[in-house]
Design an enzyme around this catalytic site. Structure first.
Site, PDB file in Angstrom:
ATOM      1  N   ASN A  21      59.377  28.813  22.442  1.00  0.00           N
ATOM      2  CA  ASN A  21      58.078  29.463  22.429  1.00  0.00           C
ATOM      3  C   ASN A  21      58.260  30.964  22.566  1.00  0.00           C
ATOM      4  OD1 ASN A  21      55.495  30.541  23.565  1.00  0.00           O
ATOM      5  ND2 ASN A  21      54.876  28.417  23.366  1.00  0.00           N
ATOM      6  N   LYS A  55      54.744  37.434  23.844  1.00  0.00           N
ATOM      7  CA  LYS A  55      53.522  36.635  23.806  1.00  0.00           C
ATOM      8  C   LYS A  55      52.400  37.553  24.262  1.00  0.00           C
ATOM      9  CE  LYS A  55      53.726  32.885  22.874  1.00  0.00           C
ATOM     10  NZ  LYS A  55      53.804  32.205  21.559  1.00  0.00           N
ATOM     11  N   ASP A 242      53.773  28.134  28.225  1.00  0.00           N
ATOM     12  CA  ASP A 242      53.336  26.920  27.523  1.00  0.00           C
ATOM     13  C   ASP A 242      54.266  25.729  27.741  1.00  0.00           C
ATOM     14  OD1 ASP A 242      51.005  27.991  26.513  1.00  0.00           O
ATOM     15  OD2 ASP A 242      51.886  28.597  24.615  1.00  0.00           O
TER      16      ASP A 242
END
Length: 270
Positions: A21, A55, A242
């Protein structure tokens, strides 16, 4: 559509797009990329390693975002050279596009930014193919406008990724009809891990339920599509971002095996 020597769509073999991720460390990125390549090789599939250097849309300002642009690109460049695998990462701002295109083989436009015209234009202008993640707020047919926009700005190739549609508060659904509708515009990929996210449902973070990753991936395999994407981690509960949506890296091989078997059965019947 071409990503280096990898063909996506048009009857070409399934492509595995998988990885982390968000980048955490060089050693972790190298280990995950090696595993993704080995799994893809075992099943005769081309592979693209995915990992974000930032992110940028975290729920909380205290959430881990990644190593940043410079450090992240250095990691991805090392992964690409050492492992021999194509790489993709997100582009968040128009000014990042050219620099990221020097390393990434495929530029990914995040779902929340899928309608940002200046970002699409900048990415299209690099000469790299684009993966546009359909916004959680968009209908499948509306994704066709994003493809038209990218092509209009000179994109060499465009694919779309389904990652779920907002369903009330803190939930997403995947409408499998949308995969077929979007195939009218571009090759389509399912992000089966982010599709099980519960946006903002945790304590200052998004939650999710990885139990449904396999079910959604298998269902999508029966409906066609050009690629499958998922994020995996050696220890998902310890992932900085996540974690609830990610599958264990050790379980990825079995899921890919199931997807390939379903695809083969469907292709045999048709």
């Amino acid at each position: 559509m071409q990503v280096g020597d990898i063909t996506i769509g048009g009857g070409a073999p399934l492509v595995l797009i998988s990885g982390l991720n968000v980048l955490e460390s060089l050693d972790g990125a190298l280990m995950c990329a090696e595993a993704v390549r080995e799994i893809a090789d075992r099943h005769g599939l081309p592979a693209i390693f995915k990992a974000s250097f930032d992110k940028a849309n975290r729920s909380s300002r205290n959430s881990y975002r990644g190593p940043g642009l410079d450090g992240g690109l250095r990691m991805l460049e090392r992964v690409k050279g050492s492992v021999g695998i194509a790489v993709t990462t997100d582009v968040h701002e128009p000014g990042q596009a050219k620099l990221i295109a020097e390393v990434a083989d495929l530029l990914q436009i995040p779902s929340f930014l899928s309608r940002q015209t200046d970002l699409v234009a900048a990415c299209a202008g690099t000469g790299r193919p684009l993966n546009i993640k359909k916004g959680q707020f968009m209908a499948p047919n509306d994704a066709g406008l994003a493809v038209q926009k990218a092509v209009g700005f000179g994109a060499t190739g465009v694919m779309l990724t389904e990652r779920g549609t907002s369903f009330g508060y803190h939930d997403l659904i995947v409408d499998l009809r949308g995969l077929l509708q979007m195939q009218d515009f571009a090759p389509v990929c399912l992000d089966a891990t982010h599709a099980v996210q519960h946006p903002g449902a945790g304590q200052g973070v998004s939650s999710g339920d990885r139990r449904f990753v396999g079910a959604r991936a298998r269902a999508a395999a029966a409906r066609g599509g050009a690629a499958r994407v998922g994020v995996s981690h050696p220890e998902p509960p310890r992932a900085p971002c996540d974690g609830a949506c990610q599958i264990r890296l050790g379980d990825l091989d079995q899921l890919v095996s199931e997807i390939c078997a379903i695809r083969k059965a469907v292709e045999t019947r048709t």
